[in-house]
Structures are given as C-alpha cells and as structure tokens.
Write a protein that holds these residues in place. Structure first.
Motif, PDB file in Angstrom:
ATOM      1  N   ARG A 156      -3.802   0.555  -8.302  1.00  0.00           N
ATOM      2  CA  ARG A 156      -2.664   0.923  -8.663  1.00  0.00           C
ATOM      3  C   ARG A 156      -2.160  -0.013  -9.881  1.00  0.00           C
ATOM      4  O   ARG A 156      -1.537   0.519 -10.836  1.00  0.00           O
ATOM      5  CB  ARG A 156      -1.685   0.219  -7.642  1.00  0.00           C
ATOM      6  CG  ARG A 156      -1.285   1.113  -6.131  1.00  0.00           C
ATOM      7  CD  ARG A 156      -0.205   0.672  -5.326  1.00  0.00           C
ATOM      8  NE  ARG A 156      -0.297  -0.783  -5.035  1.00  0.00           N
ATOM      9  CZ  ARG A 156      -0.755  -1.361  -3.891  1.00  0.00           C
ATOM     10  NH1 ARG A 156      -1.720  -0.527  -3.163  1.00  0.00           N
ATOM     11  NH2 ARG A 156      -0.637  -2.619  -3.712  1.00  0.00           N
ATOM     12  N   CYS A 204      -6.952  -3.437   1.033  1.00  0.00           N
ATOM     13  CA  CYS A 204      -5.727  -3.665   0.421  1.00  0.00           C
ATOM     14  C   CYS A 204      -5.801  -3.963  -0.894  1.00  0.00           C
ATOM     15  O   CYS A 204      -4.946  -3.550  -2.053  1.00  0.00           O
ATOM     16  CB  CYS A 204      -4.991  -4.579   1.253  1.00  0.00           C
ATOM     17  SG  CYS A 204      -4.425  -4.059   2.708  1.00  0.00           S
ATOM     18  N   PRO A 263     -13.041   3.960   1.379  1.00  0.00           N
ATOM     19  CA  PRO A 263     -12.853   2.963   0.437  1.00  0.00           C
ATOM     20  C   PRO A 263     -13.964   2.956  -0.793  1.00  0.00           C
ATOM     21  O   PRO A 263     -13.854   2.689  -2.140  1.00  0.00           O
ATOM     22  CB  PRO A 263     -13.192   1.508   1.112  1.00  0.00           C
ATOM     23  CG  PRO A 263     -13.642   1.992   2.598  1.00  0.00           C
ATOM     24  CD  PRO A 263     -13.320   3.532   2.544  1.00  0.00           C
ATOM     25  N   CYS A 275      -6.766  -1.124  -3.066  1.00  0.00           N
ATOM     26  CA  CYS A 275      -5.672  -0.265  -3.619  1.00  0.00           C
ATOM     27  C   CYS A 275      -4.814  -0.758  -4.415  1.00  0.00           C
ATOM     28  O   CYS A 275      -4.502  -0.296  -5.477  1.00  0.00           O
ATOM     29  CB  CYS A 275      -4.772  -0.210  -2.243  1.00  0.00           C
ATOM     30  SG  CYS A 275      -5.492   0.871  -1.137  1.00  0.00           S
ATOM     31  N   GLN A 276      -4.663  -2.308  -4.227  1.00  0.00           N
ATOM     32  CA  GLN A 276      -4.096  -2.979  -5.434  1.00  0.00           C
ATOM     33  C   GLN A 276      -4.595  -2.849  -6.952  1.00  0.00           C
ATOM     34  O   GLN A 276      -3.778  -2.736  -7.693  1.00  0.00           O
ATOM     35  CB  GLN A 276      -3.903  -4.545  -5.035  1.00  0.00           C
ATOM     36  CG  GLN A 276      -3.123  -5.333  -5.841  1.00  0.00           C
ATOM     37  CD  GLN A 276      -3.019  -6.785  -5.963  1.00  0.00           C
ATOM     38  OE1 GLN A 276      -4.109  -7.630  -5.313  1.00  0.00           O
ATOM     39  NE2 GLN A 276      -1.874  -7.514  -6.030  1.00  0.00           N
ATOM     40  N   LEU A 279     -12.528   5.157  -3.561  1.00  0.00           N
ATOM     41  CA  LEU A 279     -11.693   4.421  -4.439  1.00  0.00           C
ATOM     42  C   LEU A 279     -12.279   3.248  -5.133  1.00  0.00           C
ATOM     43  O   LEU A 279     -12.033   3.094  -6.209  1.00  0.00           O
ATOM     44  CB  LEU A 279     -10.668   3.609  -3.544  1.00  0.00           C
ATOM     45  CG  LEU A 279      -9.512   3.109  -4.113  1.00  0.00           C
ATOM     46  CD1 LEU A 279      -8.674   3.940  -5.051  1.00  0.00           C
ATOM     47  CD2 LEU A 279      -8.526   2.535  -3.051  1.00  0.00           C
ATOM     48  N   ILE A 299      -3.503   6.775  -3.060  1.00  0.00           N
ATOM     49  CA  ILE A 299      -4.457   5.848  -3.232  1.00  0.00           C
ATOM     50  C   ILE A 299      -4.604   4.868  -1.772  1.00  0.00           C
ATOM     51  O   ILE A 299      -5.837   4.509  -1.528  1.00  0.00           O
ATOM     52  CB  ILE A 299      -3.889   4.508  -4.253  1.00  0.00           C
ATOM     53  CG1 ILE A 299      -3.881   5.473  -5.820  1.00  0.00           C
ATOM     54  CG2 ILE A 299      -4.527   3.271  -4.271  1.00  0.00           C
ATOM     55  CD1 ILE A 299      -3.451   4.352  -6.762  1.00  0.00           C
ATOM     56  N   PHE A 300      -3.544   4.615  -1.081  1.00  0.00           N
ATOM     57  CA  PHE A 300      -3.638   4.024   0.079  1.00  0.00           C
ATOM     58  C   PHE A 300      -4.599   5.011   1.051  1.00  0.00           C
ATOM     59  O   PHE A 300      -5.486   4.226   1.794  1.00  0.00           O
ATOM     60  CB  PHE A 300      -2.171   3.960   0.848  1.00  0.00           C
ATOM     61  CG  PHE A 300      -2.366   3.713   2.272  1.00  0.00           C
ATOM     62  CD1 PHE A 300      -2.690   2.377   2.693  1.00  0.00           C
ATOM     63  CD2 PHE A 300      -1.963   4.685   3.180  1.00  0.00           C
ATOM     64  CE1 PHE A 300      -2.783   1.900   3.921  1.00  0.00           C
ATOM     65  CE2 PHE A 300      -2.103   4.175   4.711  1.00  0.00           C
ATOM     66  CZ  PHE A 300      -2.221   2.847   5.069  1.00  0.00           C
ATOM     67  N   CYS A 332       0.991  -1.287   0.007  1.00  0.00           N
ATOM     68  CA  CYS A 332       0.105  -0.038   0.065  1.00  0.00           C
ATOM     69  C   CYS A 332       0.795   1.223   0.047  1.00  0.00           C
ATOM     70  O   CYS A 332       0.463   2.367  -0.396  1.00  0.00           O
ATOM     71  CB  CYS A 332      -0.912   0.039   1.144  1.00  0.00           C
ATOM     72  SG  CYS A 332      -2.057  -1.192   0.938  1.00  0.00           S
ATOM     73  N   CYS A 343      -6.735   7.145   0.550  1.00  0.00           N
ATOM     74  CA  CYS A 343      -8.233   6.986  -0.235  1.00  0.00           C
ATOM     75  C   CYS A 343      -8.997   5.759   0.233  1.00  0.00           C
ATOM     76  O   CYS A 343     -10.112   5.551   0.567  1.00  0.00           O
ATOM     77  CB  CYS A 343      -8.352   7.264  -1.557  1.00  0.00           C
ATOM     78  SG  CYS A 343      -9.827   7.560  -2.185  1.00  0.00           S
ATOM     79  N   GLY A 344      -8.159   4.636   0.151  1.00  0.00           N
ATOM     80  CA  GLY A 344      -8.616   3.171   0.174  1.00  0.00           C
ATOM     81  C   GLY A 344      -9.016   2.872   1.691  1.00  0.00           C
ATOM     82  O   GLY A 344      -9.787   2.315   2.191  1.00  0.00           O
TER      83      GLY A 344
END
Length: 116
Positions: free
Chosen positions: A110, A103, A49, A106-107, A52, A41-42, A35, A44-45
């Motif tokens: 990304r 997580c 969430p 977020c992945q 995101l 992004i982290f 993350c 926001c997640g």
C-alpha cells in the motif's frame, strides 16, 4: 592547485551535523493492521503472499525473487522507511515482519502504491 585546495577547504568546513541524518519526517500512510484499506492487496497477501512479495520487490526496484525471502522483506521494509523518512527502527522492522508477515507485506504494498 591553490584555487582547487581553497574551494575544497570551503566544502569540508561546512559538514552537516549528525542530527541532519537522523531527522524522520513521517509515518506509514497506513497501519500494519489496516488491511481493509485495499481489498485486492489484502486478498493477494492473505492467499498468495509470495505473489504480493514479487510485486513489492518489483515496485521497490529489487529482484523479483527478493519478495520470497523473509530476510529480504525485512531489508526492503527498512529501505522503504529510509527512502520515505518514516519513523521506526530495524529491530521493529524485523519483529513486525517475522510476527505479522502478511500484514507487513500488505502495508509495504500500500505504501509503495500510494507513493509511486
């Protein structure tokens, strides 16, 4: 009609094997728990969430509301894997999403960001 049938027969005899459909050529560009690679992004997640999820759904080409439902997130994760030929399984997608939801989200964000 005879020429059409003979050209059709040539196409049908050259069918791909089933292994051609199952070749996976890659992996996720970042791990589920990486993350820290993108702090925006982290954050926001971690804090919002659903927002995101909206962005992931938009980047993937789905309805924004798909980003709010965990089952849709599982389907999008599977779709991302298939689209980019990333190794994995639907079972793994489901387990990772249900147990590591922020997580995984977020992945996915990304991954889509790096590929778009």
């Amino acid at each position: 009609l005879g020429e059409t049938m003979s050209s059709f027969a040539q196409v049908v005899t050259a069918q791909p094997t089933s292994s051609a459909f199952n070749r996976h050529t890659g992996a996720w560009k970042s791990g589920v728990f990486d993350c820290q690679q993108d702090m925006s992004i982290f954050l926001c997640g971690a804090w919002v969430p659903c927002l995101l999820g909206f962005q992931v759904a938009k980047d993937y080409g789905e309805s924004l509301w798909s980003g709010c439902f965990i089952d849709c997130i599982v389907a999008m994760r599977t779709g991302i894997r298939e689209r980019y030929k990333i190794e994995g399984s639907v079972c793994n997608d489901c387990l990772m999403t249900y147990f590591c939801f922020p997580c995984v989200l977020c992945q996915m964000a990304r991954e889509l960001q790096s590929r778009n």
